[in-house]
Write a protein that holds these residues in place. Structure first.
Motif, PDB file in Angstrom:
ATOM      1  N   ALA A  47       0.799  -1.237   0.000  1.00 39.66           N
ATOM      2  CA  ALA A  47       0.000   0.000   0.000  1.00 39.66           C
ATOM      3  C   ALA A  47       0.831   1.286   0.000  1.00 39.66           C
ATOM      4  N   PRO A  48       1.954   1.384   0.755  1.00 43.66           N
ATOM      5  CA  PRO A  48       2.652   2.682   0.844  1.00 43.66           C
ATOM      6  C   PRO A  48       3.441   3.075  -0.398  1.00 43.66           C
ATOM      7  N   ILE A  49       3.603   2.207  -1.384  1.00 41.64           N
ATOM      8  CA  ILE A  49       4.479   2.493  -2.512  1.00 41.64           C
ATOM      9  C   ILE A  49       3.955   3.702  -3.297  1.00 41.64           C
ATOM     10  N   LYS A  50       4.821   4.659  -3.537  1.00 39.50           N
ATOM     11  CA  LYS A  50       4.420   5.913  -4.178  1.00 39.50           C
ATOM     12  C   LYS A  50       4.076   5.703  -5.650  1.00 39.50           C
ATOM     13  N   ASN A  51       3.146   6.518  -6.137  1.00 35.47           N
ATOM     14  CA  ASN A  51       2.764   6.536  -7.559  1.00 35.47           C
ATOM     15  C   ASN A  51       2.370   5.152  -8.072  1.00 35.47           C
ATOM     16  N   SER A  52       1.724   4.383  -7.217  1.00 34.38           N
ATOM     17  CA  SER A  52       1.294   3.046  -7.611  1.00 34.38           C
ATOM     18  C   SER A  52      -0.227   2.969  -7.655  1.00 34.38           C
ATOM     19  N   ILE A  53      -0.723   2.104  -8.525  1.00 34.72           N
ATOM     20  CA  ILE A  53      -2.161   1.851  -8.656  1.00 34.72           C
ATOM     21  C   ILE A  53      -2.427   0.432  -8.182  1.00 34.72           C
ATOM     22  N   LYS A  72      -4.577   4.469   7.592  1.00 36.73           N
ATOM     23  CA  LYS A  72      -4.585   5.403   6.464  1.00 36.73           C
ATOM     24  C   LYS A  72      -5.382   4.801   5.325  1.00 36.73           C
ATOM     25  N   THR A  73      -6.277   5.591   4.733  1.00 40.74           N
ATOM     26  CA  THR A  73      -7.126   5.104   3.645  1.00 40.74           C
ATOM     27  C   THR A  73      -6.518   5.484   2.300  1.00 40.74           C
ATOM     28  N   TYR A  74      -6.364   4.479   1.425  1.00 38.88           N
ATOM     29  CA  TYR A  74      -5.756   4.672   0.117  1.00 38.88           C
ATOM     30  C   TYR A  74      -6.814   4.580  -0.982  1.00 38.88           C
ATOM     31  N   THR A  75      -6.548   5.228  -2.109  1.00 36.73           N
ATOM     32  CA  THR A  75      -7.394   5.095  -3.291  1.00 36.73           C
ATOM     33  C   THR A  75      -7.029   3.810  -4.009  1.00 36.73           C
ATOM     34  N   ILE A  76      -7.983   2.903  -4.140  1.00 36.87           N
ATOM     35  CA  ILE A  76      -7.746   1.654  -4.850  1.00 36.87           C
ATOM     36  C   ILE A  76      -8.906   1.418  -5.813  1.00 36.87           C
ATOM     37  N   VAL A 206       5.685   4.396  10.048  1.00 35.58           N
ATOM     38  CA  VAL A 206       4.532   4.719  10.884  1.00 35.58           C
ATOM     39  C   VAL A 206       4.862   5.963  11.714  1.00 35.58           C
ATOM     40  N   SER A 207       4.029   6.955  11.625  1.00 36.81           N
ATOM     41  CA  SER A 207       4.200   8.200  12.396  1.00 36.81           C
ATOM     42  C   SER A 207       5.618   8.766  12.272  1.00 36.81           C
ATOM     43  N   HIS A 208       6.166   8.719  11.053  1.00 38.43           N
ATOM     44  CA  HIS A 208       7.466   9.333  10.730  1.00 38.43           C
ATOM     45  C   HIS A 208       8.647   8.629  11.398  1.00 38.43           C
TER      46      HIS A 208
END
Length: 451
Positions: A47-53, A72-76, A206-208
């Motif tokens: 889920a955390p991978i940047k610029n991924s669909i 954290k809610t992601y767009t999937i 998580v939390s920086h």
């Protein structure tokens, strides 16, 4: 090797003096536990991978379930298959979903998750992904993650990490020298002015938490190329094979990539932890020794510790001797039990939803003989342990929070909500949050009787 030195009991709940609990097995049928499925484990990693669909090949319910990861809610996207696709196959609908998601969401890499119903009806997502990749000219990676592929989400962690092998191998021509020159020596031989580079594997920011770790490494003169998967994208993953060393922060999830890169590219790996003072100091010294910069590592340790020691002293005095219970995902039970030892607290309940033998061995080292070790506990199990052991604080996820508070036991969420817990400043945050939870004035106003 571990099983030769430690007794493994046939039970999921045990005392340290009696041996390690049975783990990595399926839950008892009919018993409600807190494990997630393999598909969710894969989402946890990717889920955390940047610029991924992320496209879930499933009915809409699976997509809804996997949208929120670590609060954290992601767009999937979902192929939203129905009974018709279950019977006749959903490959055409999946291909359409991939192309539409690529057009609307515009990512640089696409992950396609196979779930329970689409695994059962035999959809060939590998072929669909290859067709879509030829059209889109970006990586389209199948993730084979039906919920029944393993006994818990831990199997999904493995599947998610292995799905990244294809992205690590991209632009492999640029790494021909690394492939030929297997770096098998224990300590790296640096030349003058050579850049020191590492990957961090099994860290999810998580939390920086990751920002604190990167700052410490930066003070050692070390650059992080890629963090799997708390801070990575297609470019950093493809460049990760150029690192001089892989730092494995979570062994349970990180070992798959670390072992793969060591075997294929000859990159050494080092198990590290930045939770707790002792672990952080040990890790920095070992990294310094590997790169032959031990003096610099000692200076950084002294500098960082001096920043927190005055405030930390207050919390250590207040928390010494307090008892703690914990129940969480497997990889952190050993690390947190060591961190509590640094504070001067005693872990009396150590449990995990899906811990491995390696996780319990790490926790075992920091436990007293009468500490309870438990795998795959139900709410009833946890309530009985809390009522009998009466910890001063309990550490766990959202599902354990309200049970602990109902029993009058202070609670701290982990993964944490607000502050980093890694490194020296993170340890101070950790001690402060534990102190605030135990000494909150609400406990003076409420009296609980635990039978």
């Amino acid at each position: 090797m571990a099983s030769e030195n430690f007794k493994i009991t046939p039970y999921k709940v045990t005392l340290k003096k009696d041996g390690l609990p049975r783990c990595g097995t399926r839950s008892t049928p009919g018993v409600i536990t807190q494990r997630s499925c393999v598909y969710y484990g894969a989402r946890w990693i990717l889920a955390p991978i940047k610029n991924s669909i992320h496209i879930i090949h499933s009915p809409i319910g699976c997509a809804y379930y996997g949208a929120t990861v670590r609060k954290k809610t992601y767009t999937i996207a979902s192929s939203d298959i129905s009974e018709i696709e279950i019977i006749y196959g959903g490959e055409k609908k999946l291909k359409k979903a991939i192309l539409e998601a690529a057009r609307e969401l515009k990512g640089e890499v696409i992950f396609v998750y196979l779930t329970c119903p689409t695994a059962l009806n035999g959809d060939n997502i590998e072929a669909v992904c290859r067709e879509a990749e030829e059209i889109l000219k970006i990586p389209v990676i199948p993730v084979y993650s039906p919920g029944f592929a393993g006994c818990s989400q831990a199997k999904g962690h493995e599947i998610g990490m292995k799905a990244l092998f294809r992205l690590i191998d991209r632009n492999v021509d640029s790494a021909k020298e690394l492939i030929k020159k297997k770096r098998r020596y224990k300590f790296y031989k640096i030349s003058k002015d050579e850049e020191l580079t590492v990957n961090i594997i099994g860290e999810f920011n998580v939390s920086h938490d990751l920002e604190v770790i990167k700052e410490l490494l930066s003070k050692l003169g070390i650059r992080v190329i890629c963090t799997f998967t708390g801070d990575c994208d297609l470019k950093s993953m493809s460049e990760s094979k150029k690192a001089k060393l892989n730092l494995v922060h979570c062994r349970s999830t990180g070992k798959y990539i670390a072992n793969y890169m060591e075997e294929k590219y000859g990159i050494p790996q080092m198990k590290v932890s930045f939770f707790g003072i002792s672990n952080t100091q040990k890790s920095l010294l070992e990294i310094g020794k590997f790169f032959n910069i031990e003096e610099r590592a000692v200076e950084v340790i002294k500098e960082e510790y001096n920043k927190i020691k005055e405030e930390l002293k207050f919390y250590l005095e207040k928390l010494e001797g307090k008892k703690v219970g914990m129940f969480m995902g497997g990889s952190k039970i050993g690390l947190l039990s060591a961190a509590f030892r640094d504070i001067g607290m005693e872990p009396i309940i150590i449990g995990s939803q899906f811990g491995s033998l390696e996780d319990y061995l790490e926790a075992y080292i920091n436990a007293e003989d009468n500490t309870i070790l438990v795998d795959d506990a139900s709410n009833v199990d946890l309530q009985i342990m809390m009522e009998n052991k009466k910890p001063d604080i309990f550490i766990g996820g959202t599902k354990e929070k309200f049970l602990a508070l109902k029993l009058g036991i202070p609670f701290l969420s982990f993964p944490q909500d607000n502050y980093p817990f890694t490194g020296f400043t993170g340890f101070l945050n950790f001690a402060r949050e534990v102190y605030k939870a135990i000494y909150h004035p609400i406990w003076k106003l409420i009296k609980f009787e635990i039978n």
